[in-house]
Design a protein around this motif. Structure first.
Motif, mmCIF file in Angstrom:
data_model
loop_
_atom_site.group_PDB
_atom_site.id
_atom_site.type_symbol
_atom_site.label_atom_id
_atom_site.label_comp_id
_atom_site.label_asym_id
_atom_site.label_seq_id
_atom_site.Cartn_x
_atom_site.Cartn_y
_atom_site.Cartn_z
ATOM 1 N N ASP A 127 0.831 -1.204 0.000
ATOM 2 C CA ASP A 127 0.000 0.000 0.000
ATOM 3 C C ASP A 127 0.863 1.250 0.000
ATOM 4 O O ASP A 127 0.604 2.208 -0.731
ATOM 5 C CB ASP A 127 -0.924 -0.012 1.219
ATOM 6 N N GLU A 128 1.910 1.246 0.810
ATOM 7 C CA GLU A 128 2.787 2.411 0.897
ATOM 8 C C GLU A 128 3.577 2.634 -0.390
ATOM 9 O O GLU A 128 3.904 3.759 -0.742
ATOM 10 C CB GLU A 128 3.746 2.245 2.079
ATOM 11 N N SER A 129 3.874 1.539 -1.100
ATOM 12 C CA SER A 129 4.614 1.678 -2.358
ATOM 13 C C SER A 129 3.738 2.299 -3.435
ATOM 14 O O SER A 129 4.234 2.968 -4.343
ATOM 15 C CB SER A 129 5.123 0.315 -2.834
ATOM 16 N N LEU A 183 9.354 -11.509 -0.640
ATOM 17 C CA LEU A 183 8.678 -12.574 -1.366
ATOM 18 C C LEU A 183 7.244 -12.719 -0.895
ATOM 19 O O LEU A 183 6.924 -12.464 0.269
ATOM 20 C CB LEU A 183 9.404 -13.906 -1.157
ATOM 21 N N HIS A 184 6.394 -13.180 -1.795
ATOM 22 C CA HIS A 184 5.037 -13.558 -1.404
ATOM 23 C C HIS A 184 5.083 -14.805 -0.539
ATOM 24 O O HIS A 184 4.368 -14.935 0.449
ATOM 25 C CB HIS A 184 4.171 -13.790 -2.651
ATOM 26 N N GLY A 185 5.941 -15.751 -0.919
ATOM 27 C CA GLY A 185 6.168 -16.940 -0.105
ATOM 28 C C GLY A 185 5.283 -18.124 -0.402
ATOM 29 O O GLY A 185 5.540 -19.236 0.064
ATOM 30 N N LEU A 195 7.000 -6.557 -7.021
ATOM 31 C CA LEU A 195 7.237 -6.989 -5.645
ATOM 32 C C LEU A 195 8.726 -7.161 -5.375
ATOM 33 O O LEU A 195 9.252 -6.677 -4.364
ATOM 34 C CB LEU A 195 6.504 -8.308 -5.371
ATOM 35 N N HIS A 196 9.405 -7.838 -6.259
ATOM 36 C CA HIS A 196 10.818 -8.156 -6.048
ATOM 37 C C HIS A 196 11.735 -6.943 -6.214
ATOM 38 O O HIS A 196 12.930 -7.034 -5.915
ATOM 39 C CB HIS A 196 11.247 -9.280 -6.999
ATOM 40 N N ALA A 197 11.163 -5.829 -6.677
ATOM 41 C CA ALA A 197 11.954 -4.600 -6.812
ATOM 42 C C ALA A 197 11.771 -3.657 -5.623
ATOM 43 O O ALA A 197 12.493 -2.657 -5.521
ATOM 44 C CB ALA A 197 11.571 -3.875 -8.097
ATOM 45 N N LEU A 198 10.844 -3.956 -4.723
ATOM 46 C CA LEU A 198 10.570 -3.055 -3.610
ATOM 47 C C LEU A 198 11.775 -2.995 -2.668
ATOM 48 O O LEU A 198 12.300 -4.035 -2.259
ATOM 49 C CB LEU A 198 9.333 -3.524 -2.832
#
Length: 320
Positions: free
Chosen positions: A82-84, A214-216, A140-143
């Motif tokens: 959300d913050e991203s 990771l989502h995991g 996701l992996h770039a956050l």
């Protein structure tokens, strides 16, 4: 009225501090299968929401203990996204959080369906759907996330059922109850000491600290198709680790869903981050093996011969 009973005194849903002035709960129903948690759809006189509660066990397998604070990891995962501001189209909006009672309230994304039909041959992923899912991983992996829970308790639970339990010769789980002949077939992989040694080392790496969020648990059961598009849910296994883990799980489920070379090639072509091909293969291979001979079974419609081919393919990936 459904009551939430984490304490000696049951908690009535209407008494939770989530509701607006004058808001009344009108209807409560189970929202989806909820393998890990209790998940409810609650309709009020003002809106429809999803209420999720973690329990000290796995909902689908109550005999398996599970960390009750996993709901806090899910909450923080959604907060980070959300913050991203970069992934709001993929995840539900947080509406409330009650850590004391292990409750998370989110928007209702609407009646939808996950992507488990790929296992029965009833669905093939379109290239557009593949692109959306890979885009989620790319963002996701770039956050740039540094402060995230290590989620070690959940990783240890996952570690047991990915890297250990499936490869125990005597684990109390008779695979012939899944499919006759599967127990005997599994012994070749449970007795391969070289294979087990590599898997053990991979498991130790999985438990080690990493740098990528990771989502995991990035598999078709965590993808939801609703009217507004594809949503990604259930990030309670999220952690900082190897990006190859998320991608390897994704590829493994495409293998088991017989999605074809075009889909697999598209995933690898669209994925934007550097990766270690050997590590990717190992995570992909162990996910195939653990799903076929472990307790976390999928609704696969595969012959014993097809499963044997997949098991050998997974072994080859791990040892390559």
């Amino acid at each position: 009225m459904i009551e939430l009973s984490e304490h000696s005194t049951p908690i009535k849903i209407q008494d939770l501090g989530f509701w607006n002035s004058g808001e009344k709960v009108e209807e409560i129903s189970i929202a989806g299968p909820g393998n890990m948690n209790l998940v409810l759809r609650i309709k009020t006189n003002q809106r429809s929401v999803i209420l999720k509660q973690s329990k000290p066990f796995v909902k689908k397998f109550p005999q398996i203990p599970a960390p009750i604070d996993r709901i806090q990891v899910e909450h923080q995962f959604y907060q980070v996204l959300d913050e991203s501001g970069a992934m709001l189209e993929f995840v539900p909006q947080i509406l409330g959080f009650d850590p004391e009672n292990h409750l998370l309230l989110t928007e209702d994304l609407g009646t939808g369906k996950d992507f488990s039909d790929i296992y029965s041959g009833e669905k093939s992923l379109s290239l557009n759907e593949v692109d959306q899912l890979v885009h989620f991983l790319n963002v996701l992996h770039a956050l740039p996330v540094k402060d995230f829970p290590d989620n070690l308790s959940m990783r240890r639970l996952n570690h047991e059922h990915i890297f250990n339990f499936p490869f125990l010769k005597e684990n109390g789980f008779d695979l012939d109850t899944v499919q006759p002949g599967l127990q005997k077939l599994s012994l070749e992989f449970k007795q391969d000491q070289n294979l087990k040694m590599v898997i053990e080392a991979l498991g130790e790496r999985y438990l080690a600290p990493g740098k990528t969020l990771l989502h995991g648990d990035f598999y078709p059961g965590s993808w939801l198709q609703v009217n507004s598009g594809i949503k990604v849910i259930d990030p309670e296994f999220g952690f900082l680790g190897d990006r190859e883990f998320d991608l390897g799980v994704f590829l493994a489920h495409m293998d088991m869903g017989l999605q074809g070379e075009e889909v697999l090639s598209r995933i690898l072509k669209q994925y934007a981050h550097p990766m270690d091909p050997r590590l990717l293969n190992q995570y992909r291979g162990v996910e195939i093996l653990r799903r076929l001979i472990g307790i976390a079974q999928l609704p696969l419609r595969l012959s014993l011969m097809q499963k044997e081919e997949l098991l050998n393919f997974g072994k080859k990936l791990i040892l390559s």
